[in-house]
Design an enzyme around this catalytic site. Structure first.
Site, PDB file in Angstrom:
ATOM      1  N   ASP A   8      -0.113 -16.782   5.190  1.00  0.00           N
ATOM      2  CA  ASP A   8      -1.081 -16.137   4.195  1.00  0.00           C
ATOM      3  C   ASP A   8      -1.007 -14.834   5.151  1.00  0.00           C
ATOM      4  OD1 ASP A   8      -2.814 -15.115   2.241  1.00  0.00           O
ATOM      5  OD2 ASP A   8      -4.612 -15.641   3.933  1.00  0.00           O
ATOM      6  N   ASP A  10      -3.457 -11.493   3.951  1.00  0.00           N
ATOM      7  CA  ASP A  10      -5.104 -10.898   4.163  1.00  0.00           C
ATOM      8  C   ASP A  10      -5.657 -12.082   4.698  1.00  0.00           C
ATOM      9  OD1 ASP A  10      -4.647  -8.248   2.921  1.00  0.00           O
ATOM     10  OD2 ASP A  10      -4.362  -9.531   1.015  1.00  0.00           O
ATOM     11  N   SER A 117      -0.995 -10.814  -2.270  1.00  0.00           N
ATOM     12  CA  SER A 117      -1.208  -9.157  -2.303  1.00  0.00           C
ATOM     13  C   SER A 117       0.132  -8.562  -2.536  1.00  0.00           C
ATOM     14  CB  SER A 117      -1.648  -8.729  -1.318  1.00  0.00           C
ATOM     15  OG  SER A 117      -1.753  -7.452  -1.271  1.00  0.00           O
ATOM     16  N   ASN A 119       0.516  -5.696  -2.270  1.00  0.00           N
ATOM     17  CA  ASN A 119       0.386  -4.592  -1.034  1.00  0.00           C
ATOM     18  C   ASN A 119       1.167  -5.215   0.200  1.00  0.00           C
ATOM     19  OD1 ASN A 119      -0.491  -2.450  -2.523  1.00  0.00           O
ATOM     20  ND2 ASN A 119      -2.320  -3.687  -2.581  1.00  0.00           N
ATOM     21  N   ASP A 171      -6.784 -18.663   5.365  1.00  0.00           N
ATOM     22  CA  ASP A 171      -8.019 -18.260   5.593  1.00  0.00           C
ATOM     23  C   ASP A 171      -9.053 -18.632   4.408  1.00  0.00           C
ATOM     24  OD1 ASP A 171      -6.947 -16.088   4.199  1.00  0.00           O
ATOM     25  OD2 ASP A 171      -8.998 -14.991   4.589  1.00  0.00           O
TER      26      ASP A 171
HETATM   27  P1  B16 Z   1      -3.415  -7.095  -4.154  1.00  0.00           P
HETATM   28  P2  B16 Z   1      -3.666 -13.103   0.830  1.00  0.00           P
HETATM   29  C1  B16 Z   1      -4.640 -11.672  -1.333  1.00  0.00           C
HETATM   30  O1  B16 Z   1      -3.800 -11.794  -0.146  1.00  0.00           O
HETATM   31  C2  B16 Z   1      -6.010 -11.460  -0.978  1.00  0.00           C
HETATM   32  O2  B16 Z   1      -6.934 -12.342  -0.241  1.00  0.00           O
HETATM   33  C3  B16 Z   1      -6.954 -11.146  -2.370  1.00  0.00           C
HETATM   34  O3  B16 Z   1      -8.252 -10.808  -1.883  1.00  0.00           O
HETATM   35  C4  B16 Z   1      -6.466 -10.182  -3.270  1.00  0.00           C
HETATM   36  O4  B16 Z   1      -7.091  -9.983  -4.238  1.00  0.00           O
HETATM   37  C5  B16 Z   1      -4.941 -10.710  -3.474  1.00  0.00           C
HETATM   38  O5  B16 Z   1      -4.265 -10.838  -2.154  1.00  0.00           O
HETATM   39  C6  B16 Z   1      -4.151  -9.601  -4.298  1.00  0.00           C
HETATM   40  O6  B16 Z   1      -3.840  -8.445  -3.546  1.00  0.00           O
HETATM   41  O7  B16 Z   1      -4.415  -6.562  -4.911  1.00  0.00           O
HETATM   42  O8  B16 Z   1      -3.280  -6.171  -2.730  1.00  0.00           O
HETATM   43  O9  B16 Z   1      -2.134  -7.306  -4.967  1.00  0.00           O
HETATM   44  O10 B16 Z   1      -4.844 -13.619   1.207  1.00  0.00           O
HETATM   45  O11 B16 Z   1      -3.001 -14.216  -0.599  1.00  0.00           O
HETATM   46  O12 B16 Z   1      -2.597 -12.694   1.605  1.00  0.00           O
HETATM   47 MG    MG Z   2      -6.005 -14.702   2.863  1.00  0.00          MG
END
Ligand code: B16
Ligand code: MG
Length: 219
Positions: A8, A10, A117, A119, A171
């Site tokens: 993962d 974030d 994400s 991003n 996490d």
């Molecule tokens: P975005 P992960 C997730 O990343 C985040 O934990 C979550 O808080 C967020 O809303 C989601 O990505 C979408 O992210 O808005 O940047 O597309 O923990 O799966 O790496």
């Molecule tokens: Mg995460």
């Protein structure tokens, strides 16, 4: 036999979870919604729109806005988030992760990213880790978000491995549930009470050791 690692992003590779929370908090304030303490885990790993709906549900406002209004809220949250992640540098890679990636590479393990994400590629660029992974799952192609296993299944397929040949790192409780639903070995990073479904739990990334995790995996 262990052949691959799935990460993962974030909250595992970098502490961008705090930026997500900061940006969501700002939007919640604008909408007169107070986020409860459990939002800290509940917002992790969930897609942008699922996160927005969860926030609206905290204020009993899920049906208070049109789809266009919701899209505008999600965009304004993401605009702030994009500003916040501009500051990221390789120094923001969480403690223990760079060593873990080096050890895994030296041991010939294949690696992929299972982040919800959109991003993620930008963040990896800022961290100078774009070349560290063999594959990144495109969250735009997902039908269902975490806790559904789809993202971890795709990350495993991208490495051409079986479920019993990979270890996945998370996490978030939604992420750990997704890993277990994919029948993979789950390493949870954070509060053991929240991540109790994981096979191996450490309080922080600084406690990760590939040798110790391998031992638990082999047992
Ligand atoms: P975005 P992960 C997730 O990343 C985040 O934990 C979550 O808080 C967020 O809303 C989601 O990505 C979408 O992210 O808005 O940047 O597309 O923990 O799966 O790496
Ligand atoms: Mg995460």
């Amino acid at each position: 036999m262990l052949k691959g690692l799935i990460f993962d992003l974030d909250g595992v590779i970098a502490d961008t979870a705090r930026f997500h929370l900061q940006a969501w908090n700002q939007l919640a304030k604008r909408l007169d919604i107070v986020l409860p303490p459990e939002a800290n885990d509940a917002l992790r790993g969930r897609s942008r729109l699922d996160s927005l709906n969860l926030i609206l549900s905290y204020g009993n406002k899920v049906d208070a806005y049109s789809d266009d209004e919701k899209a505008a809220f999600a965009k304004s949250k993401n605009d702030l988030y994009l500003e916040l992640i501009q500051t990221l540098t390789p120094e923001d890679i969480l403690p223990g992760i760079a060593q873990l990636l080096r050890d895994a590479k030296a041991q010939g393990l294949h690696m992929s990213i299972a982040s919800a994400s959109k991003n993620a590629p930008t963040i990896l660029q800022h961290l100078q880790l774009s070349d560290a992974f063999d594959a990144i799952v495109d969250p735009a192609k997902l039908h269902r978000g975490k806790p559904d296993p789809e993202i971890f299944e795709l990350a495993q397929q991208a490495l051409h491995l079986n479920a019993d040949e990979v270890i996945s790192f998370e996490d978030a409780s939604a992420g750990v549930q997704a890993i277990k639903a994919a029948n993979q070995f789950a390493v949870g990073i954070g509060d053991a009470k929240v991540l109790h479904q994981a096979d191996y739990i450490v309080p922080s990334t600084a406690d990760l050791s590939l040798d110790a995790i391998r031992q638990a995996f082999d047992a």
